[in-house]
Design an enzyme around this catalytic site. Structure first.
Site, PDB file in Angstrom:
ATOM      1  N   ARG A  34      -6.701  -1.339 -14.023  1.00 38.31           N
ATOM      2  CA  ARG A  34      -6.971  -2.785 -14.064  1.00 38.31           C
ATOM      3  C   ARG A  34      -7.500  -3.308 -12.708  1.00 38.31           C
ATOM      4  O   ARG A  34      -7.201  -4.443 -12.317  1.00 38.31           O
ATOM      5  CB  ARG A  34      -5.704  -3.541 -14.481  1.00 38.31           C
ATOM      6  CG  ARG A  34      -5.967  -4.629 -15.508  1.00 38.31           C
ATOM      7  CD  ARG A  34      -4.732  -5.428 -15.839  1.00 38.31           C
ATOM      8  NE  ARG A  34      -3.783  -4.723 -16.673  1.00 38.31           N
ATOM      9  CZ  ARG A  34      -2.468  -4.983 -16.704  1.00 38.31           C
ATOM     10  NH1 ARG A  34      -1.959  -5.942 -15.944  1.00 38.31           N
ATOM     11  NH2 ARG A  34      -1.670  -4.289 -17.479  1.00 38.31           N
ATOM     12  N   ARG A  38      -7.306 -10.143 -12.519  1.00 39.26           N
ATOM     13  CA  ARG A  38      -6.954 -11.502 -12.093  1.00 39.26           C
ATOM     14  C   ARG A  38      -6.446 -11.636 -10.666  1.00 39.26           C
ATOM     15  O   ARG A  38      -6.330 -12.748 -10.170  1.00 39.26           O
ATOM     16  CB  ARG A  38      -5.893 -12.078 -13.046  1.00 39.26           C
ATOM     17  CG  ARG A  38      -6.471 -12.528 -14.354  1.00 39.26           C
ATOM     18  CD  ARG A  38      -5.411 -13.137 -15.245  1.00 39.26           C
ATOM     19  NE  ARG A  38      -4.509 -12.123 -15.775  1.00 39.26           N
ATOM     20  CZ  ARG A  38      -3.471 -12.380 -16.575  1.00 39.26           C
ATOM     21  NH1 ARG A  38      -3.191 -13.632 -16.900  1.00 39.26           N
ATOM     22  NH2 ARG A  38      -2.724 -11.404 -17.038  1.00 39.26           N
ATOM     23  N   ARG A  47     -14.469 -15.149 -14.856  1.00 43.85           N
ATOM     24  CA  ARG A  47     -13.690 -15.414 -16.066  1.00 43.85           C
ATOM     25  C   ARG A  47     -13.815 -16.882 -16.495  1.00 43.85           C
ATOM     26  O   ARG A  47     -13.928 -17.191 -17.680  1.00 43.85           O
ATOM     27  CB  ARG A  47     -12.239 -15.037 -15.775  1.00 43.85           C
ATOM     28  CG  ARG A  47     -11.189 -15.461 -16.758  1.00 43.85           C
ATOM     29  CD  ARG A  47     -11.115 -14.517 -17.948  1.00 43.85           C
ATOM     30  NE  ARG A  47      -9.936 -14.852 -18.755  1.00 43.85           N
ATOM     31  CZ  ARG A  47      -9.798 -15.972 -19.444  1.00 43.85           C
ATOM     32  NH1 ARG A  47     -10.759 -16.873 -19.451  1.00 43.85           N
ATOM     33  NH2 ARG A  47      -8.702 -16.200 -20.150  1.00 43.85           N
ATOM     34  N   ASP A  84     -11.172  -4.172 -23.232  1.00 40.44           N
ATOM     35  CA  ASP A  84      -9.774  -4.212 -23.640  1.00 40.44           C
ATOM     36  C   ASP A  84      -9.459  -2.990 -24.491  1.00 40.44           C
ATOM     37  O   ASP A  84     -10.350  -2.434 -25.129  1.00 40.44           O
ATOM     38  CB  ASP A  84      -9.490  -5.490 -24.431  1.00 40.44           C
ATOM     39  CG  ASP A  84      -8.002  -5.674 -24.649  1.00 40.44           C
ATOM     40  OD1 ASP A  84      -7.306  -6.027 -23.680  1.00 40.44           O
ATOM     41  OD2 ASP A  84      -7.520  -5.409 -25.775  1.00 40.44           O
ATOM     42  N   TYR A 160      -0.038  -2.482 -31.961  1.00 41.80           N
ATOM     43  CA  TYR A 160      -0.568  -3.843 -32.035  1.00 41.80           C
ATOM     44  C   TYR A 160      -1.011  -4.212 -33.450  1.00 41.80           C
ATOM     45  O   TYR A 160      -0.872  -5.348 -33.880  1.00 41.80           O
ATOM     46  CB  TYR A 160      -1.733  -4.011 -31.066  1.00 41.80           C
ATOM     47  CG  TYR A 160      -1.296  -4.155 -29.626  1.00 41.80           C
ATOM     48  CD1 TYR A 160      -0.871  -5.394 -29.139  1.00 41.80           C
ATOM     49  CD2 TYR A 160      -1.294  -3.078 -28.755  1.00 41.80           C
ATOM     50  CE1 TYR A 160      -0.464  -5.545 -27.822  1.00 41.80           C
ATOM     51  CE2 TYR A 160      -0.891  -3.217 -27.437  1.00 41.80           C
ATOM     52  CZ  TYR A 160      -0.482  -4.452 -26.972  1.00 41.80           C
ATOM     53  OH  TYR A 160      -0.074  -4.597 -25.679  1.00 41.80           O
TER      54      TYR A 160
END
Lengths: 376, 376
Positions: A34, A38, A47, A84, A160
């Site tokens: 990652r 962020r 973003r 993702d 998921y």
């Protein structure tokens, strides 16, 4: 396929790929799970322009921009596709979205016989935005470092797809697995074939290594891990292309979070690299799966605790040295293969990480791993 | 101390205690972590009368009532004190509360030098409600099965004391640990001495075995687990009384959730029983720490996935048999000690569990483990 006949610039830094192949390197390469994320203000700015996470991931220019951002700040040894892990079930029609401040969520869930029967390997054209991003990023990298493609593992996708979102206890997906193993095997078979097609298309688009993220394999019971996660990772690996668009071999990395206890089961996986989280001791893992010079074995990737990055830079450096020491001096003989280490976090970097602490980590890994080799 | 000179009824079912001591038993004893809990309608009824979770835990009659409830339904082989793992930091003045639908929360957190300096082993009188409950439960059991006392581990308590509540990433507690290991060691030393005093007082009140729940040990990195969790569990064990109010030895159980990878490090812990979660293979664990007949070793406790209990009773039974088979036939020679197994879940039972599935589990474990022994 996108990029099928594209010619890309020659690679300037092949340290990561050499380490994947268990070849000697001048220093221990590193990248961070990652790494485009962020914790970087420039990521947040892109973003904001994109409007949403999926807006970012599906827009080729934005995806390219954020993938390269961490490389502008830090001398990392690999780039990883910005995307993702849940793009594949989204392409199956389950409707992926990211609510602000929450994790991913699917509009449709797969919990009964009818929903399972409807599942099929999606047309890879619906995922063209991913493959276009791979080609675009590869061009933008212009040979600086290799580009890693990736996917979630069949089991992780299934978690998921059944739960519909993240879970604390995996109650729904495990209930289905224990009550109706036939349905779970059917979901996993479709997922495995879809993941294989997806990774192969990334390879055709220009990916130079591929990684399977078995993020939730570690929640399974012994026995279930082997039958419901590992067996389907094997099914993916068996279908993967071995050669990329440049005619180079494409190393395959498998990372099971919480999977250290099953390292003996993963020893014979048909892949080049095993990723480990921070609970594993790299030296013990090396003894188990790293192999001897000239013999078979796997490269190891990992495994510093991302929370180390909240400590001051001196402590970050000390912990990074401890991780390098736990692996020990890698193989240095250029005439043969042997045990190698790719430095990484044991899990994705936290959004709250101070970027200057990442700089301390990268500098320490590069410097200290050269010293390790000099000491021999 | 409460119960110090109390005489209790003689024990009718000592299967659990015998297995803890690695003595042969006619069948594999079982109890369930969180067996007194929300999956039982009768628990919910008592909980409603008490008004709150802490109202239940601090009220001796209610705590006694709910502890015995699962024994009325199922022929379990042990009872465990109904309480919370966080009573000790509450007694340190941190102000424990349970918001409806959420987990525990502390009014005060321990994140800086000043807060750490204020910490001290609490006066055990502030925890008298716990010891009174132990004595009351022991009396109410009237010798049916043994009573287990328990505490959170020093590290697990520290997680909550620093974070102030549950956490997904343990960012705050790990930040403190990596940045200021001196402060973390001070917290853990106080916690260890407090936990030891707390468990000793439970033993004096009538507890016949004690268990340390290292619920969050598994989130630590290799190296940190040994230094920040295991070292302080050792500090607790070293201080524990070895003899209960009846003059019987008091077995000590250590359970680290996610700790299977560190079983070699736990092999020499000064305790009688190691608890394991579902990621461990009981047969491999037995080979590692179970010992040989006549030789040293530890009993093993665990480890079925609580999510198995959501499958229909036939599948519950099949999975229970698989867990018993994974351990293999326990030691059966009554003239000496050897490898033994205490059946349990790998974690607390879910509030959504159907009680009739628990009945199937208990019946299968008792029946099948007798058959195992008969087959030899």
């Amino acid at each position: 396929m996108a990029g099928m006949h594209t010619t890309f610039a020659p690679l300037q830094n092949d340290t990561f790929l050499r380490a994947c192949r268990r070849q000697a390197t001048d220093y221990t390469p590193l990248w961070l799970m990652r790494q485009a994320g962020r914790y970087l203000p420039e990521y947040k700015a892109t973003r904001a322009k994109a409007g949403s996470f999926m807006g970012l991931a599906t827009h080729v220019e934005y995806a390219t921009e954020v993938t390269l951002q961490p490389l502008e700040r830090f001398p990392l040894d690999a780039a990883i596709l910005f995307s993702d892990i849940l793009t594949v079930p989204d392409a199956m029609g389950l409707g992926l979205s990211f609510a602000e401040g929450e994790g991913p969520r699917f509009a449709q869930v797969v919990r009964d016989e009818a929903a399972v029967a409807r599942l099929a390997v999606p047309d890879m054209d619906t995922l063209r935005y991913v493959f276009d991003a791979v080609t675009s990023i590869r061009r933008a990298l212009n040979g600086r470092v290799p580009l890693i493609g990736f996917s979630g593992s069949p089991w992780t996708l299934a978690c998921y797809m059944v739960e519909g979102k993240g879970s604390d206890d995996y109650r729904l997906v495990k209930s289905l697995m224990y009550a109706r193993p036939d349905l779970m095997h059917r979901i996993l078979a479709v997922n495995a074939d879809a993941v294989a097609a997806y990774l192969n298309a990334q390879i055709d688009a220009g990916a130079q290594a591929v990684m399977v993220f078995d993020s939730w394999g570690g929640v399974l019971a012994d026995g279930c891990f082997q039958d419901f996660s590992l067996a389907y990772t094997k099914r993916v690996l068996a279908q993967l292309k071995r050669t990329g668009v440049d005619g180079q071999d494409v190393p395959r990395i498998v990372f099971t979070k919480g999977g250290g206890i099953w390292l003996p089961d993963m020893k014979d996986l048909d892949c080049e690299v095993l990723g480990l989280d921070w609970t594993a001791h790299l030296g013990k893992a090396r003894a188990l799966v790293g192999g001897k010079p000239g013999g078979p074995g796997k490269a190891l990737q990992g495994n510093i605790d991302p929370n180390v990055l909240f400590a001051p830079p001196e402590q970050v450096a000390a912990q990074a040295r401890a991780v390098l020491d736990s692996f020990g001096t890698p193989h240095t003989d250029r005439s043969t293969t042997g045990p190698t280490h790719i430095f990484n976090l044991g899990h994705g970097i936290s959004q709250f990480t101070p970027p200057e602490h990442v700089a301390a980590l990268v500098e320490t890994v590069h410097q200290y791993s050269r010293q390790q080799r000099a000491r021999g």
